[in-house]
Design a protein around this motif. Structure first.
Motif, PDB file in Angstrom:
ATOM      1  N   UNK A   7       1.115   6.785 -13.890  1.00  0.00           N
ATOM      2  CA  UNK A   7      -0.089   7.109 -13.145  1.00  0.00           C
ATOM      3  C   UNK A   7      -0.624   5.886 -12.422  1.00  0.00           C
ATOM      4  N   UNK A   8      -1.784   6.044 -11.821  1.00  0.00           N
ATOM      5  CA  UNK A   8      -2.436   4.940 -11.127  1.00  0.00           C
ATOM      6  C   UNK A   8      -3.097   4.051 -12.166  1.00  0.00           C
ATOM      7  N   UNK A   9      -2.792   2.766 -12.098  1.00  0.00           N
ATOM      8  CA  UNK A   9      -3.371   1.854 -13.066  1.00  0.00           C
ATOM      9  C   UNK A   9      -4.798   1.480 -12.656  1.00  0.00           C
ATOM     10  N   UNK A  10      -5.547   1.026 -13.611  1.00  0.00           N
ATOM     11  CA  UNK A  10      -6.933   0.619 -13.372  1.00  0.00           C
ATOM     12  C   UNK A  10      -6.988  -0.575 -12.434  1.00  0.00           C
ATOM     13  N   UNK A  11      -6.056  -1.492 -12.568  1.00  0.00           N
ATOM     14  CA  UNK A  11      -6.028  -2.679 -11.704  1.00  0.00           C
ATOM     15  C   UNK A  11      -5.790  -2.266 -10.251  1.00  0.00           C
ATOM     16  N   UNK A  12      -4.878  -1.333 -10.025  1.00  0.00           N
ATOM     17  CA  UNK A  12      -4.604  -0.856  -8.666  1.00  0.00           C
ATOM     18  C   UNK A  12      -5.826  -0.146  -8.086  1.00  0.00           C
ATOM     19  N   UNK A  13      -6.524   0.641  -8.885  1.00  0.00           N
ATOM     20  CA  UNK A  13      -7.720   1.333  -8.424  1.00  0.00           C
ATOM     21  C   UNK A  13      -8.816   0.335  -8.039  1.00  0.00           C
ATOM     22  N   UNK A  14      -9.007  -0.698  -8.855  1.00  0.00           N
ATOM     23  CA  UNK A  14     -10.006  -1.731  -8.541  1.00  0.00           C
ATOM     24  C   UNK A  14      -9.604  -2.473  -7.268  1.00  0.00           C
ATOM     25  N   UNK A  15      -8.318  -2.759  -7.103  1.00  0.00           N
ATOM     26  CA  UNK A  15      -7.808  -3.420  -5.907  1.00  0.00           C
ATOM     27  C   UNK A  15      -8.131  -2.597  -4.653  1.00  0.00           C
ATOM     28  N   UNK A  16      -7.903  -1.305  -4.709  1.00  0.00           N
ATOM     29  CA  UNK A  16      -8.181  -0.420  -3.570  1.00  0.00           C
ATOM     30  C   UNK A  16      -9.680  -0.369  -3.283  1.00  0.00           C
TER      31      UNK A  16
END
Length: 59
Positions: A7-16
């Motif tokens: 799934x989408x990781x938390x780090x990637x979501x924060x980056x976006x």
């Protein structure tokens, strides 16, 4: 046998989210652009309404 769901990781979501904020601050994303994108998405997903005479402009 284990099933691995990626799934989408938390780090990637924060980056976006940080990227969206920076683009907003430096005026790469404007309210006019958001309105045009929303109108385009409405036209794509509700394509049958313009054929019936409905105006999808968000003005």
């Amino acid at each position: 046998m284990a099933y691995y769901r990626r799934g989408i990781s938390l780090v990637f979501l924060i980056y976006i989210l940080i990227g969206i904020y920076v683009a907003w601050v430096y005026d790469y994303i404007t309210p006019a652009l958001l309105r045009e994108v929303a109108e385009a998405l409405l036209a794509i997903f509700l394509w049958f309404l313009p054929l019936l005479g409905v105006d999808l402009n968000l003005s």
